[in-house]
Motif scaffolding. Structure first.
Motif, PDB file in Angstrom:
ATOM      1  N   ILE A 113       0.830  -1.202   0.000  1.00 51.13           N
ATOM      2  CA  ILE A 113       0.000   0.000   0.000  1.00 51.13           C
ATOM      3  C   ILE A 113       0.862   1.248   0.000  1.00 51.13           C
ATOM      4  O   ILE A 113       0.601   2.217  -0.707  1.00 51.13           O
ATOM      5  N   THR A 114       1.936   1.231   0.804  1.00 54.00           N
ATOM      6  CA  THR A 114       2.816   2.386   0.843  1.00 54.00           C
ATOM      7  C   THR A 114       3.540   2.575  -0.477  1.00 54.00           C
ATOM      8  O   THR A 114       3.691   3.676  -0.985  1.00 54.00           O
ATOM      9  N   ALA A 115       4.000   1.467  -1.071  1.00 54.17           N
ATOM     10  CA  ALA A 115       4.773   1.575  -2.297  1.00 54.17           C
ATOM     11  C   ALA A 115       3.903   1.912  -3.493  1.00 54.17           C
ATOM     12  O   ALA A 115       4.399   2.387  -4.501  1.00 54.17           O
ATOM     13  N   SER A 116       2.595   1.673  -3.403  1.00 60.64           N
ATOM     14  CA  SER A 116       1.725   1.867  -4.561  1.00 60.64           C
ATOM     15  C   SER A 116       1.475   3.330  -4.877  1.00 60.64           C
ATOM     16  O   SER A 116       0.906   3.641  -5.908  1.00 60.64           O
ATOM     17  N   THR A 117       1.869   4.231  -3.989  1.00 59.61           N
ATOM     18  CA  THR A 117       1.597   5.637  -4.240  1.00 59.61           C
ATOM     19  C   THR A 117       2.341   6.137  -5.465  1.00 59.61           C
ATOM     20  O   THR A 117       1.877   7.065  -6.120  1.00 59.61           O
ATOM     21  N   ASP A 118       3.488   5.569  -5.792  1.00 59.57           N
ATOM     22  CA  ASP A 118       4.280   6.007  -6.939  1.00 59.57           C
ATOM     23  C   ASP A 118       4.188   5.032  -8.112  1.00 59.57           C
ATOM     24  O   ASP A 118       4.945   5.178  -9.082  1.00 59.57           O
ATOM     25  N   LEU A 119       3.298   4.058  -8.057  1.00 60.04           N
ATOM     26  CA  LEU A 119       3.196   3.054  -9.108  1.00 60.04           C
ATOM     27  C   LEU A 119       2.015   3.361 -10.021  1.00 60.04           C
ATOM     28  O   LEU A 119       0.947   3.744  -9.551  1.00 60.04           O
ATOM     29  N   PRO A 120       2.175   3.194 -11.348  1.00 57.97           N
ATOM     30  CA  PRO A 120       1.097   3.547 -12.286  1.00 57.97           C
ATOM     31  C   PRO A 120      -0.197   2.774 -12.050  1.00 57.97           C
ATOM     32  O   PRO A 120      -1.287   3.341 -12.155  1.00 57.97           O
ATOM     33  N   LEU A 121      -0.099   1.481 -11.759  1.00 56.94           N
ATOM     34  CA  LEU A 121      -1.298   0.671 -11.563  1.00 56.94           C
ATOM     35  C   LEU A 121      -1.733   0.603 -10.105  1.00 56.94           C
ATOM     36  O   LEU A 121      -2.802   0.073  -9.813  1.00 56.94           O
ATOM     37  N   GLY A 122      -0.909   1.101  -9.207  1.00 63.01           N
ATOM     38  CA  GLY A 122      -1.273   1.062  -7.791  1.00 63.01           C
ATOM     39  C   GLY A 122      -1.272  -0.352  -7.255  1.00 63.01           C
ATOM     40  O   GLY A 122      -0.379  -1.153  -7.542  1.00 63.01           O
ATOM     41  N   ILE A 123      -2.297  -0.697  -6.503  1.00 68.51           N
ATOM     42  CA  ILE A 123      -2.400  -2.029  -5.902  1.00 68.51           C
ATOM     43  C   ILE A 123      -3.303  -2.890  -6.773  1.00 68.51           C
ATOM     44  O   ILE A 123      -4.398  -2.471  -7.156  1.00 68.51           O
ATOM     45  N   ILE A 124      -2.843  -4.088  -7.080  1.00 67.42           N
ATOM     46  CA  ILE A 124      -3.651  -5.052  -7.819  1.00 67.42           C
ATOM     47  C   ILE A 124      -3.837  -6.286  -6.953  1.00 67.42           C
ATOM     48  O   ILE A 124      -3.094  -6.517  -6.004  1.00 67.42           O
ATOM     49  N   GLY A 125      -4.843  -7.083  -7.323  1.00 69.45           N
ATOM     50  CA  GLY A 125      -5.117  -8.281  -6.554  1.00 69.45           C
ATOM     51  C   GLY A 125      -4.380  -9.497  -7.090  1.00 69.45           C
ATOM     52  O   GLY A 125      -3.582  -9.397  -8.032  1.00 69.45           O
ATOM     53  N   GLU A 126      -4.661 -10.645  -6.493  1.00 72.98           N
ATOM     54  CA  GLU A 126      -3.996 -11.863  -6.936  1.00 72.98           C
ATOM     55  C   GLU A 126      -4.534 -12.350  -8.278  1.00 72.98           C
ATOM     56  O   GLU A 126      -3.925 -13.211  -8.932  1.00 72.98           O
ATOM     57  N   SER A 127      -5.656 -11.804  -8.722  1.00 69.95           N
ATOM     58  CA  SER A 127      -6.179 -12.126 -10.051  1.00 69.95           C
ATOM     59  C   SER A 127      -6.730 -10.846 -10.672  1.00 69.95           C
ATOM     60  O   SER A 127      -7.397 -10.056 -10.000  1.00 69.95           O
ATOM     61  N   GLU A 128      -6.418 -10.641 -11.961  1.00 66.13           N
ATOM     62  CA  GLU A 128      -6.891  -9.487 -12.705  1.00 66.13           C
ATOM     63  C   GLU A 128      -7.292  -9.960 -14.101  1.00 66.13           C
ATOM     64  O   GLU A 128      -7.248 -11.163 -14.402  1.00 66.13           O
ATOM     65  N   VAL A 129      -7.679  -9.031 -14.969  1.00 64.58           N
ATOM     66  CA  VAL A 129      -8.023  -9.372 -16.354  1.00 64.58           C
ATOM     67  C   VAL A 129      -7.176  -8.535 -17.291  1.00 64.58           C
ATOM     68  O   VAL A 129      -6.772  -7.406 -16.961  1.00 64.58           O
ATOM     69  N   ILE A 130      -6.883  -9.097 -18.472  1.00 64.19           N
ATOM     70  CA  ILE A 130      -6.197  -8.362 -19.521  1.00 64.19           C
ATOM     71  C   ILE A 130      -7.069  -8.412 -20.785  1.00 64.19           C
ATOM     72  O   ILE A 130      -7.934  -9.286 -20.941  1.00 64.19           O
ATOM     73  N   HIS A 131      -6.824  -7.445 -21.675  1.00 59.55           N
ATOM     74  CA  HIS A 131      -7.584  -7.355 -22.916  1.00 59.55           C
ATOM     75  C   HIS A 131      -6.622  -7.489 -24.098  1.00 59.55           C
ATOM     76  O   HIS A 131      -5.625  -6.745 -24.168  1.00 59.55           O
ATOM     77  N   LEU A 132      -6.922  -8.427 -24.993  1.00 56.23           N
ATOM     78  CA  LEU A 132      -6.115  -8.636 -26.195  1.00 56.23           C
ATOM     79  C   LEU A 132      -6.815  -8.011 -27.400  1.00 56.23           C
ATOM     80  O   LEU A 132      -8.049  -8.064 -27.497  1.00 56.23           O
ATOM     81  N   PRO A 133      -6.060  -7.421 -28.330  1.00 53.68           N
ATOM     82  CA  PRO A 133      -6.681  -6.865 -29.534  1.00 53.68           C
ATOM     83  C   PRO A 133      -7.391  -7.964 -30.332  1.00 53.68           C
ATOM     84  O   PRO A 133      -6.881  -9.075 -30.470  1.00 53.68           O
ATOM     85  N   GLY A 134      -8.570  -7.658 -30.841  1.00 51.17           N
ATOM     86  CA  GLY A 134      -9.348  -8.616 -31.617  1.00 51.17           C
ATOM     87  C   GLY A 134     -10.301  -9.440 -30.791  1.00 51.17           C
ATOM     88  O   GLY A 134     -11.066 -10.242 -31.366  1.00 51.17           O
ATOM     89  N   PHE A 135     -10.288  -9.272 -29.464  1.00 47.79           N
ATOM     90  CA  PHE A 135     -11.199 -10.012 -28.587  1.00 47.79           C
ATOM     91  C   PHE A 135     -12.106  -9.008 -27.855  1.00 47.79           C
ATOM     92  O   PHE A 135     -11.625  -7.975 -27.334  1.00 47.79           O
ATOM     93  N   SER A 136     -13.394  -9.327 -27.818  1.00 46.68           N
ATOM     94  CA  SER A 136     -14.341  -8.465 -27.112  1.00 46.68           C
ATOM     95  C   SER A 136     -14.457  -8.824 -25.636  1.00 46.68           C
ATOM     96  O   SER A 136     -14.947  -8.013 -24.837  1.00 46.68           O
ATOM     97  N   VAL A 137     -14.038 -10.019 -25.276  1.00 46.44           N
ATOM     98  CA  VAL A 137     -14.108 -10.452 -23.880  1.00 46.44           C
ATOM     99  C   VAL A 137     -12.704 -10.433 -23.282  1.00 46.44           C
ATOM    100  O   VAL A 137     -11.708 -10.710 -23.981  1.00 46.44           O
ATOM    101  N   PRO A 138     -12.572 -10.097 -21.996  1.00 49.87           N
ATOM    102  CA  PRO A 138     -11.252 -10.094 -21.368  1.00 49.87           C
ATOM    103  C   PRO A 138     -10.808 -11.507 -21.009  1.00 49.87           C
ATOM    104  O   PRO A 138     -11.606 -12.446 -20.973  1.00 49.87           O
TER     105      PRO A 138
END
Length: 255
Positions: A113-138
């Motif tokens: 939490i302390t280190a996330s103040t200077d990070l672009p994405l901040g705090i993320i969880g143990e699972s997230e989603v990504i989006h690929l070009p050409g796909f409508s679903v993550p």
């Protein structure tokens, strides 16, 4: 008759003269008049052993129709009552004691939490989603800080050469099976991965894929592997989250 009248006249004059001489000899001597008072003294001169007695001044004469102001009244001063102060109770000196601080470790979420103040994405969880070009679903992704390189589920992987360079062709399918895309990309490198202790290492081809996570669009290296037996089709390693995010394993899908 005339003679008798003259005798009576002489007798009366003689008696009168006799009486006048007697009154002049026995008349009392009147005392001398006291000297006139030059003015009313303001003080009576006392005897040497007595204090001076002030004589009140006479009130000024008031003319008819004149308004006489009230005499000034001196304000009465309240007596000052001194209240005794309470006794001072000395406080014994005690040595300052410092509250022991528990050292933070890298696994502590507060560090993230302390280190996330200077990070672009901040705090993320143990699972997230990504989006690929050409796909409508993550694509759901597992965040693994122990993995050096990220990986993605791919099928029909085959390598070939193009313009003297090694290329690879592969297919990516969504877990629902509704969408798929075939890629042809240059080979970034060949990665030797050792899955378990004592087992043989595997060679995997890695490519550079463009994707979006959160509000960032990135291009990172992914190894092509069969992840059909894993819960998540994508694995996010340190080559993505390093310098961009901190991980809180107690949270999910923060982005």
């Amino acid at each position: 008759m005339k003679l008798l009248g003259l005798l009576l006249l002489f007798f009366a004059v003689g008696v009168l003269l006799l009486m006048t001489g007697c009154f002049s000899t026995v008349s009392p001597v009147s005392p001398p008049e006291p000297p006139k008072d030059p003015g009313t003294p303001t003080h009576i001169i006392p005897a040497p052993d007595q204090p001076a007695i002030p004589v009140p001044e006479s009130e000024p004469e008031v003319k008819p129709g004149q308004i006489v102001p009230d005499p000034p009244v001196e304000p009465k001063s309240e007596p000052v009552v001194a209240h005794p102060l309470p006794p001072v109770v000395p406080i014994p000196d005690s040595p300052a004691t410092a509250t022991p601080q528990t050292p933070l470790t890298k696994a502590d979420p507060l560090v993230h939490i302390t280190a996330s103040t200077d990070l672009p994405l901040g705090i993320i969880g143990e699972s997230e989603v990504i989006h690929l070009p050409g796909f409508s679903v993550p694509f759901e992704a597992r965040v693994d800080t122990g993995a050096t390189t990220s990986s993605i589920e791919a099928t029909d992987v085959s390598s070939f050469e193009r313009d003297g360079r090694k290329w690879v062709r592969f297919r990516v399918l969504s877990r629902s099976g509704a969408e798929e895309k075939t890629y042809e990309l240059p080979v970034a490198r060949t990665v030797r991965i050792k899955q378990h202790a004592g087992s043989e290492s595997l060679l995997r081809i890695s490519v550079l894929l463009t994707f979006r996570i959160g509000h960032l669009t990135l291009e990172r290296e992914f190894t092509l592997t069969d992840r059909s037996h894993f819960e998540y089709p994508v694995l996010i390693g340190r080559n993505i989250i390093s310098g961009l995010a901190a991980v809180d394993p107690s949270r999910r899908n923060v982005l």
